[in-house]
Design an enzyme around this catalytic site. Structure first.
Site, mmCIF file in Angstrom:
data_model
loop_
_atom_site.group_PDB
_atom_site.id
_atom_site.type_symbol
_atom_site.label_atom_id
_atom_site.label_comp_id
_atom_site.label_asym_id
_atom_site.label_seq_id
_atom_site.Cartn_x
_atom_site.Cartn_y
_atom_site.Cartn_z
ATOM 1 N N GLY A 248 0.926 -1.337 0.009
ATOM 2 C CA GLY A 248 -0.114 -0.013 -0.011
ATOM 3 C C GLY A 248 0.918 1.342 0.061
ATOM 4 O O GLY A 248 0.455 2.303 -0.869
ATOM 5 N N ASP A 249 1.817 1.288 0.960
ATOM 6 C CA ASP A 249 2.785 2.476 0.892
ATOM 7 C C ASP A 249 3.541 2.672 -0.664
ATOM 8 O O ASP A 249 3.737 3.818 -1.063
ATOM 9 C CB ASP A 249 4.041 2.201 1.853
ATOM 10 C CG ASP A 249 3.278 1.830 3.365
ATOM 11 O OD1 ASP A 249 2.230 2.519 3.351
ATOM 12 O OD2 ASP A 249 4.080 0.924 3.850
#
Length: 303
Positions: A248-249
């Protein structure tokens, strides 16, 4: 400039064992140590994509020095506020299964919090700031809200990737981007989201609060980007899932990297999806080569 905020960074100490015996003596077959934290992950992936950022947050002690030195060796600029206690160590034991022991981190005093706010108050409308991850117990739970309010007044674009209770107070402060996965989006509305149609419906509800863009990752089902005027769907390239940690990052970093290069919203979304997938198909964060190899296989469609 892109700024990332990691309020409780860590040294992630990873120990790999052939087997693990509870209560006995165990010896590792290999060890490694990396700086951990969602904001730090964003800065590291931005660096992989040749986009500069400045990593902010709190760091202290020998572990804080390790975090700063590691990032500096990767040519990532850091400007952490110094704290008196040491930054935490998270131990990850990988054997037949994986066991994690996470430290609680240092106590952050009011004066130290003020120093970070002073740094953020110098940002302008040309800057973006990524608020990612949890807030230490010694920091007020309203801290992201305080930062977002400050940034709204000075025109700085806010990107937030955090849990429900930290995101909700920020919604009315017009953040530039929120990036939940479909589970997190469902939690915000006390429901389960299993389809693209549901994700679009609830993503639009977030926009009604004032959020400019919503990026929803849906694992093997793809990803969605809701902008002010359009909704885009991204396919996911084929690959073997190795670890979802940091995916996600990486998606956030890829999307911001595209925008910082002056790319269109669609191509920036494509880069975000390719970076997230490249990390998911790797052990550790993505590499430039992995991102580039997946980029051409991703289809973006307007729905």
């Amino acid at each position: 400039m892109i700024y990332t905020v990691t309020l409780n960074p860590s040294v992630d100490y990873i120990m790999e064992l052939n087997s693990f015996q509870k209560g006995g003596l165990n010896r590792s077959s290999s060890e490694s140590a990396f700086p951990g934290g969602k904001g730090i992950n964003v800065s590291r992936v931005l660096n992989v994509l040749n986009v500069k950022s400045i990593a902010l947050g709190f760091a202290g002690g020998f572990t804080g020095e390790y975090i700063k030195q590691f990032l500096n060796k990767e040519n990532i600029i850091t400007n952490f506020v110094e704290v008196n206690e040491s930054s935490r160590i998270n131990v990850k034991v990988k054997a037949d299964d994986e066991t994690e022991i996470n430290g609680s981190g240092p106590t952050i005093c009011k004066e130290t919090i003020g120093k970070l706010l002073d740094q953020i108050s110098s940002l302008t409308e040309d800057d973006m700031i990524v608020l990612a991850g949890s807030i230490p117990g010694s920091v007020p739970k309203t801290f992201y809200q305080e930062i977002a309010d400050l940034c709204l007044r000075q025109g700085t674009r806010v990107i937030i990737d955090a849990e429900k209770n930290l995101i909700q107070p920020v919604l009315s402060l017009k953040p530039f981007l929120i990036k939940p996965n479909h589970h997190e989006l469902g939690e915000m509305f006390d429901t389960e989201i299993d389809s693209i149609e549901d994700a679009v419906h609830y993503g639009k509800k977030l926009q009604e609060y004032g959020v400019e863009n919503v990026l929803v990752s849906m694992a093997e089902k793809g990803a969605l980007l809701l902008t002010e005027d359009d909704v885009y769907y991204s396919s996911i390239p084929r690959g073997e899932l190795r670890s979802s940690v940091g995916a996600g990052d990486s998606t956030v970093a890829g999307f911001l990297a595209g925008l910082s290069r002056g790319w269109s919203i669609e191509e920036s979304f494509r880069l975000g999806t390719s970076a997230g997938s490249a990390t998911a198909y790797s052990i550790g964060l993505c590499t430039t080569e992995k991102v580039e190899s997946l980029f051409k296989d991703i289809q973006i469609t307007k729905i």
